[in-house]
Design a protein around this motif. Structure first.
Motif, PDB file in Angstrom:
ATOM      1  N   LEU A   2       0.820  -1.200   0.000  1.00  0.00           N
ATOM      2  CA  LEU A   2       0.000   0.000   0.000  1.00  0.00           C
ATOM      3  C   LEU A   2       0.857   1.254   0.000  1.00  0.00           C
ATOM      4  O   LEU A   2       1.995   1.255   0.459  1.00  0.00           O
ATOM      5  N   ARG A   3       0.294   2.327  -0.518  1.00  0.00           N
ATOM      6  CA  ARG A   3       1.017   3.588  -0.620  1.00  0.00           C
ATOM      7  C   ARG A   3       1.474   4.088   0.752  1.00  0.00           C
ATOM      8  O   ARG A   3       2.565   4.637   0.880  1.00  0.00           O
ATOM      9  N   LYS A   4       0.662   3.892   1.774  1.00  0.00           N
ATOM     10  CA  LYS A   4       1.021   4.368   3.110  1.00  0.00           C
ATOM     11  C   LYS A   4       2.153   3.557   3.739  1.00  0.00           C
ATOM     12  O   LYS A   4       2.756   3.982   4.708  1.00  0.00           O
ATOM     13  N   ASP A   5       2.450   2.403   3.161  1.00  0.00           N
ATOM     14  CA  ASP A   5       3.510   1.538   3.689  1.00  0.00           C
ATOM     15  C   ASP A   5       4.866   1.778   3.024  1.00  0.00           C
ATOM     16  O   ASP A   5       5.799   1.030   3.245  1.00  0.00           O
ATOM     17  N   ILE A   6       4.951   2.829   2.217  1.00  0.00           N
ATOM     18  CA  ILE A   6       6.194   3.137   1.526  1.00  0.00           C
ATOM     19  C   ILE A   6       6.849   4.341   2.188  1.00  0.00           C
ATOM     20  O   ILE A   6       6.211   5.354   2.444  1.00  0.00           O
ATOM     21  N   LEU A   7       8.122   4.214   2.472  1.00  0.00           N
ATOM     22  CA  LEU A   7       8.900   5.299   3.080  1.00  0.00           C
ATOM     23  C   LEU A   7       9.242   6.294   1.984  1.00  0.00           C
ATOM     24  O   LEU A   7       9.867   5.930   0.989  1.00  0.00           O
ATOM     25  N   ARG A   8       8.832   7.572   2.126  1.00  0.00           N
ATOM     26  CA  ARG A   8       8.986   8.528   1.047  1.00  0.00           C
ATOM     27  C   ARG A   8       9.719   9.813   1.434  1.00  0.00           C
ATOM     28  O   ARG A   8      10.470  10.345   0.643  1.00  0.00           O
ATOM     29  N   ARG A  38       1.892   2.441  13.836  1.00  0.00           N
ATOM     30  CA  ARG A  38       1.266   1.120  13.861  1.00  0.00           C
ATOM     31  C   ARG A  38       1.523   0.330  12.582  1.00  0.00           C
ATOM     32  O   ARG A  38       0.878  -0.685  12.343  1.00  0.00           O
ATOM     33  N   ARG A  39       2.422   0.820  11.754  1.00  0.00           N
ATOM     34  CA  ARG A  39       2.738   0.121  10.512  1.00  0.00           C
ATOM     35  C   ARG A  39       4.238   0.208  10.234  1.00  0.00           C
ATOM     36  O   ARG A  39       4.928   1.067  10.762  1.00  0.00           O
ATOM     37  N   THR A  40       4.689  -0.680   9.380  1.00  0.00           N
ATOM     38  CA  THR A  40       6.076  -0.669   8.955  1.00  0.00           C
ATOM     39  C   THR A  40       6.146  -0.039   7.574  1.00  0.00           C
ATOM     40  O   THR A  40       5.378  -0.392   6.681  1.00  0.00           O
ATOM     41  N   ARG A  41       7.062   0.907   7.405  1.00  0.00           N
ATOM     42  CA  ARG A  41       7.252   1.557   6.113  1.00  0.00           C
ATOM     43  C   ARG A  41       8.541   1.037   5.491  1.00  0.00           C
ATOM     44  O   ARG A  41       9.548   0.891   6.176  1.00  0.00           O
ATOM     45  N   PRO A  74       8.324  -8.452   8.750  1.00  0.00           N
ATOM     46  CA  PRO A  74       8.657  -7.784  10.018  1.00  0.00           C
ATOM     47  C   PRO A  74       7.410  -7.231  10.698  1.00  0.00           C
ATOM     48  O   PRO A  74       6.435  -6.876  10.027  1.00  0.00           O
ATOM     49  N   GLY A  75       7.446  -7.157  12.031  1.00  0.00           N
ATOM     50  CA  GLY A  75       6.326  -6.621  12.782  1.00  0.00           C
ATOM     51  C   GLY A  75       6.134  -5.133  12.542  1.00  0.00           C
ATOM     52  O   GLY A  75       6.947  -4.468  11.905  1.00  0.00           O
ATOM     53  N   ALA A  76       5.051  -4.608  13.052  1.00  0.00           N
ATOM     54  CA  ALA A  76       4.719  -3.200  12.863  1.00  0.00           C
ATOM     55  C   ALA A  76       5.639  -2.312  13.692  1.00  0.00           C
ATOM     56  O   ALA A  76       6.180  -2.726  14.717  1.00  0.00           O
ATOM     57  N   GLY A  77       5.819  -1.085  13.218  1.00  0.00           N
ATOM     58  CA  GLY A  77       6.541  -0.100  14.000  1.00  0.00           C
ATOM     59  C   GLY A  77       7.974   0.159  13.586  1.00  0.00           C
ATOM     60  O   GLY A  77       8.765   0.648  14.373  1.00  0.00           O
ATOM     61  N   TYR A  78       8.337  -0.144  12.331  1.00  0.00           N
ATOM     62  CA  TYR A  78       9.707   0.069  11.860  1.00  0.00           C
ATOM     63  C   TYR A  78       9.715   0.809  10.532  1.00  0.00           C
ATOM     64  O   TYR A  78       8.798   0.678   9.723  1.00  0.00           O
ATOM     65  N   ASP A  79      10.775   1.580  10.309  1.00  0.00           N
ATOM     66  CA  ASP A  79      11.116   2.104   8.998  1.00  0.00           C
ATOM     67  C   ASP A  79      12.286   1.255   8.518  1.00  0.00           C
ATOM     68  O   ASP A  79      13.298   1.157   9.206  1.00  0.00           O
TER      69      ASP A  79
END
Length: 117
Positions: A2-8, A38-41, A74-79
């Motif tokens: 998903l777009r929100k899961d991408i580090l930009r 609450r998500r990993t990017r 990987p679990g949630a909460g990381y870049d």
């Protein structure tokens, strides 16, 4: 992905580069940092050291597809930033997937399950 899961954002990249940790493997280097979300990017990077634009795009596609098929994730909460090494040129997706899994496992971001489905 998903777009929100991408580090930009450049600020987020700089934060991971300066304050994060890293773990290398044969084909990739994994840089990671807690992001308190609450998500990993995720981001996939291939520098000009990897080769011309065709080689860099192939390296990014290999990493992206390897991550997509990876189980567990990987679990949630990381870049997390995956940086391609020059050795990734000409490799098969299975090898890249094992390399990424090993780096994530070494970093403590995932458990000891099988990397391929």
């Amino acid at each position: 992905m998903l777009r929100k899961d991408i580090l930009r954002n450049q600020r987020d990249f700089n934060s991971v580069y300066k304050k994060g940790s890293s773990r290398g493997s044969r084909f990739v280097v994994v840089l990671y940092r807690k992001n308190h979300l609450r998500r990993t990017r995720i981001a996939f990077v291939a520098s000009k050291k990897v080769g011309n634009s065709v080689m860099r795009n192939r390296a990014r596609r290999l990493m992206r597809e390897s991550y997509r098929l990876m189980d567990p994730k990987p679990g949630a909460g990381y870049d997390i930033i995956f940086v391609a090494r020059k050795t990734i040129i000409g490799q098969k997706m299975k090898d890249v997937q094992k390399s990424m899994f090993g780096a994530l496992k070494g970093a403590g971001l995932i458990g000891p399950k099988n990397p391929a489905k």
